[in-house]
Design a protein around this motif. Structure first.
Motif, short mmCIF file in Angstrom:
data_model
loop_
_atom_site.label_atom_id
_atom_site.label_comp_id
_atom_site.label_asym_id
_atom_site.label_seq_id
_atom_site.Cartn_x
_atom_site.Cartn_y
_atom_site.Cartn_z
N PRO A 1 78.34 -121.50 -54.23
CA PRO A 1 78.41 -122.94 -53.19
C PRO A 1 78.61 -124.02 -54.02
N TYR A 2 77.99 -123.76 -55.54
CA TYR A 2 77.89 -124.83 -56.30
C TYR A 2 79.02 -124.64 -57.66
N GLY A 3 79.97 -123.75 -57.43
CA GLY A 3 80.90 -123.42 -58.39
C GLY A 3 80.57 -122.62 -59.45
N GLY A 4 79.10 -121.80 -59.37
CA GLY A 4 78.72 -120.98 -60.28
C GLY A 4 79.22 -119.75 -60.49
N ARG A 5 79.39 -119.19 -61.80
CA ARG A 5 79.79 -117.82 -61.90
C ARG A 5 79.12 -117.21 -63.19
N PHE A 6 79.06 -115.88 -63.24
CA PHE A 6 78.16 -115.27 -64.39
C PHE A 6 79.39 -115.22 -65.56
#
Length: 115
Positions: free
Chosen positions: A31-36
């Protein structure tokens, strides 16, 4: 400007709570635009000592990284990891696309000459 959550995790022993944490973490940062960008795996130590694993999650900006870390969803699952894995975690802003390290060196030299 992109920001990163960087974790240096050590002494990880298999545990059901760690598996649950891994299963649930993506839903907390998406939801915060995060990605591994990096999630464990083999790393190659070139200098010093780096036991353990590296995790890097990118975010659109430092505000999003902070919002994820402080979110009730992440704080709910964080103990699943912290009870079983020692580590250090930092949030850090990236540099602008036009970042020039020579300008940083120039500023450093100027401050040393003035001091």
């Amino acid at each position: 400007m992109t920001a990163y959550a960087i974790a240096h995790l050590r002494d990880a022993a298999p545990h059901p709570e760690i598996a649950e944490y891994i299963e649930r973490i993506t839903a907390t940062f998406e939801p915060y635009g995060g990605r591994f960008l990096v999630h464990g795996g083999q790393h190659e130590v070139k200098e010093g000592n780096w036991p353990g694993h590296v995790v890097v999650i990118s975010f659109p900006g430092i505000a999003e990284a902070r919002a994820w870390w402080d979110s009730p969803a992440y704080q709910e699952i964080a103990p699943l990891r912290s009870r079983h894995i020692a580590g250090d975690i930092v949030l850090v802003p990236g540099v602008a696309e036009d970042y020039d390290p020579a300008a940083t060196a120039k500023t450093l030299r100027e401050s040393m000459a003035a001091g």
